[in-house]
Scaffold this motif. Sequence first.
Motif, PDB file in Angstrom:
ATOM      1  N   GLU A 430       0.837  -1.208   0.000  1.00  0.00           N
ATOM      2  CA  GLU A 430       0.000   0.000   0.000  1.00  0.00           C
ATOM      3  C   GLU A 430       0.865   1.248   0.000  1.00  0.00           C
ATOM      4  OE1 GLU A 430      -2.589  -0.309   3.331  1.00  0.00           O
ATOM      5  OE2 GLU A 430      -4.096  -1.441   2.220  1.00  0.00           O
ATOM      6  N   LEU A 431       1.965   1.196   0.747  1.00  0.00           N
ATOM      7  CA  LEU A 431       2.875   2.334   0.765  1.00  0.00           C
ATOM      8  C   LEU A 431       3.461   2.577  -0.622  1.00  0.00           C
ATOM      9  CD1 LEU A 431       4.458   4.475   2.369  1.00  0.00           C
ATOM     10  CD2 LEU A 431       6.175   2.723   2.844  1.00  0.00           C
ATOM     11  N   LYS A 433       2.017   1.988  -3.444  1.00  0.00           N
ATOM     12  CA  LYS A 433       0.982   2.630  -4.262  1.00  0.00           C
ATOM     13  C   LYS A 433       0.884   4.119  -3.950  1.00  0.00           C
ATOM     14  CE  LYS A 433      -1.844  -1.536  -4.822  1.00  0.00           C
ATOM     15  NZ  LYS A 433      -3.164  -2.165  -4.568  1.00  0.00           N
ATOM     16  N   TRP A 434       1.099   4.470  -2.663  1.00  0.00           N
ATOM     17  CA  TRP A 434       1.078   5.884  -2.297  1.00  0.00           C
ATOM     18  C   TRP A 434       2.225   6.622  -2.981  1.00  0.00           C
ATOM     19  CZ3 TRP A 434       4.305   9.133   0.718  1.00  0.00           C
ATOM     20  CH2 TRP A 434       3.723  10.333   1.118  1.00  0.00           C
ATOM     21  N   ILE A 437       1.589   7.674  -6.629  1.00  0.00           N
ATOM     22  CA  ILE A 437       0.772   8.867  -6.884  1.00  0.00           C
ATOM     23  C   ILE A 437       1.648  10.092  -7.081  1.00  0.00           C
ATOM     24  CG2 ILE A 437      -0.979  10.399  -5.903  1.00  0.00           C
ATOM     25  CD1 ILE A 437      -2.080   7.997  -4.379  1.00  0.00           C
ATOM     26  N   TYR A 438       2.719  10.191  -6.300  1.00  0.00           N
ATOM     27  CA  TYR A 438       3.521  11.414  -6.281  1.00  0.00           C
ATOM     28  C   TYR A 438       4.780  11.337  -7.126  1.00  0.00           C
ATOM     29  CZ  TYR A 438       0.503  12.565  -2.346  1.00  0.00           C
ATOM     30  OH  TYR A 438      -0.593  12.825  -1.568  1.00  0.00           O
ATOM     31  N   LEU A 566       5.369  12.264   5.005  1.00  0.00           N
ATOM     32  CA  LEU A 566       5.063  10.964   5.591  1.00  0.00           C
ATOM     33  C   LEU A 566       5.351  11.037   7.088  1.00  0.00           C
ATOM     34  CD1 LEU A 566       4.028   8.297   4.420  1.00  0.00           C
ATOM     35  CD2 LEU A 566       6.389   7.544   4.205  1.00  0.00           C
ATOM     36  N   ASP A 582      -0.278  17.709   1.500  1.00  0.00           N
ATOM     37  CA  ASP A 582      -0.572  16.292   1.275  1.00  0.00           C
ATOM     38  C   ASP A 582       0.312  15.455   2.194  1.00  0.00           C
ATOM     39  OD1 ASP A 582      -2.370  16.949  -0.641  1.00  0.00           O
ATOM     40  OD2 ASP A 582      -1.086  16.462  -2.348  1.00  0.00           O
ATOM     41  N   ALA A 584       0.541  11.512   4.759  1.00  0.00           N
ATOM     42  CA  ALA A 584       0.036  10.183   5.145  1.00  0.00           C
ATOM     43  C   ALA A 584       0.691   9.809   6.467  1.00  0.00           C
ATOM     44  CB  ALA A 584       0.354   9.151   4.067  1.00  0.00           C
ATOM     45  N   SER A 599      -6.622  11.758   5.394  1.00  0.00           N
ATOM     46  CA  SER A 599      -5.372  11.320   4.784  1.00  0.00           C
ATOM     47  C   SER A 599      -5.208   9.804   4.908  1.00  0.00           C
ATOM     48  CB  SER A 599      -4.189  12.024   5.458  1.00  0.00           C
ATOM     49  OG  SER A 599      -4.296  13.432   5.307  1.00  0.00           O
ATOM     50  N   LYS A 600      -4.305   9.277   4.124  1.00  0.00           N
ATOM     51  CA  LYS A 600      -4.054   7.842   4.102  1.00  0.00           C
ATOM     52  C   LYS A 600      -3.352   7.424   5.386  1.00  0.00           C
ATOM     53  CE  LYS A 600      -4.139   3.918   1.828  1.00  0.00           C
ATOM     54  NZ  LYS A 600      -5.398   3.280   1.439  1.00  0.00           N
ATOM     55  N   PHE A 602      -1.372   4.045   7.026  1.00  0.00           N
ATOM     56  CA  PHE A 602      -0.789   2.723   6.824  1.00  0.00           C
ATOM     57  C   PHE A 602      -0.482   2.127   8.190  1.00  0.00           C
ATOM     58  CE2 PHE A 602       0.642   5.442   3.290  1.00  0.00           C
ATOM     59  CZ  PHE A 602       0.031   4.789   2.232  1.00  0.00           C
TER      60      PHE A 602
END
Length: 606
Positions: A430-431, A433-434, A437-438, A566, A582, A584, A599-600, A602
């Motif tokens: 999942e990280l 995939k984050w 995005i960027y 992050l 932005d 997470a 926000s996301k 994890f």
Amino acid sequence: MAKKIQPKLRNKIDTPLDKGIRALFFSNRIFREVYERTSIELKQVDNNVIGKEGAAIVQSNGVILLNKDYQLNPSEWEYIIAHCILHLSFGHFDADKMPTPCNKKIWNMACDIYIAKFLSDIKIGTPPFDSIDSYNGKKNDELQIYNYLLNSGEELSKYHFGTAAPHQEDMKTVNKPAHFHLFRDKNYFSEAFAEALAHSVKETVNEVSRDCRAGCATESEKAAEWFINRYPLLGGLAAGFKIIEDQTYCWRNEIRVAAVDVMKGEVYINPAAGLNFEELKFVLAHEFLHAGLQHHERRQGRDAYLWNVACDFVINSWLYEMQIGKMPQDALYDEDLKNMSAEEIYDKIVRDLRKYSKLQTLRGWEKGDIISEPPKTFSNKPQTSLDDFYKSALQNGLEYHLESKRGTIPAGLIEEIRALAMPPISWDVELGKWFDIYFLPLEKKRTYSRPSRRQGSTPDIPRPRYVHLEISDYSRTFGVVIDTSGSMSAKLIGYALGAIASYSAAKEVPCARVVFCDADAYDVGYLSPEDIAGRVEVKGRGGTKLQPAIDLLINAKDFPKDAPILIITDGWIERDLTVRRDHAFLIPRGHSLPFRTQSKIFHFSD
């Protein structure tokens, strides 16, 4: 009608196909009973009927054509025959079950994937073609799989889960002969499969309780038998548990009403609780669902008692909605917590310990009714873990319950049961995939300023080489705020930093801005992925306030305005954290943030 191929009883060494037929019908009661109750015919044919690369096809009239020249071992033939029988048993030829309009090739493939998952769960035979693990799409039911295949744009030719030749359909619709008919407005094969499943479950529980004398069943055992005979959703689970009513045992182990030992397969009922039959049904269903929904595995570092309380609220709400038995007077139930998951309720509980720590489960004060020990396995046949058995029993019970329309089941419970069949995506994936995005892949351009290595062999031919576009290191970066206090161990921080470093290197991120924070913020500056992974020294261990670190990053003149942040923390931080950028969060599994965020998040672990 062609003569059925009857399983042979003599100890003669036959073909792998004959052995596969015997293995399926002798070792699996459900398939044997479906075969005996219906007009299914097994016909061995030459390869010119099916094709040299096809093992079998199934016709809508119940005839299964088996390529006797196809080379498979007995376990693979067992799988092939079971696959074809399930096409009939699940009603895959029924028009009312197909989507409208229907692409028959994609529908056939969706049915093949659904059956492959079913056979994988109950561990019958060996798939001769692709493993179901190679398919990463939805697997909840045939229609969802169909819609996924139709709309995902995936190349369908890479999948082969059927029994026919590659890229061929193994379901063939033919004119139905006279002996094929509908029974009570249901497909004849589907009806026979449902009856065989119910009969098989009943026979199983009789074997489990063979040590009990006839006519001496207690009220608790009668309540368990009620699920087996009348409530298919929990019938399989009820068949797998032993009911123990021992007042002395309950007194010694502080069991007020009931508890479940997941790994021993035992449910304990305290006779002194004085439950009537309807209350026993409710309590048994409660304990069965604890095991079937894997609540002991899903705790993931949370406080055991509070997690048990959260799960109790969820289960009791579902049972109340399904009207199973009667809820005992002091069972945990809160209308305000309805339709919330156990994880959401747990996050709410830990913020109000004064209220929720005073509650009692069916076991008692500050005691959870979920008892679990290190995993054990069955000793007979293939080593199937108890967890696999509970999941399979609950999933199969759901399909039969919905097929036979035995009652309404809450949508949340259906989602949780079906989610058991889909392994969770790991936190580091999942990280990744984050990061996608960027940080898009760097573009390349052709240039003649640096000659290609091949230029020396052909000096007369100018050859360009590809190079990355020149960009500033600081324009492709992100911020990392690390909470170095509380229960954040250096080991956990190391796992998180290692994942960050690996993805930074994979996405060609040259450096990241790192800030450590406890009572004060420590600006480490820009670090390369290698430095993040191996040469970071964690400082501080004081009380945690992350706002100074966030402000330091946002106000830094050399930190890009659009770079994401992050935040690695244990969740024990201020309640009013403001991050106007932005961002997470990475938090240890079992922990939560003291505020809601869009926000996301994890949840990482080692």
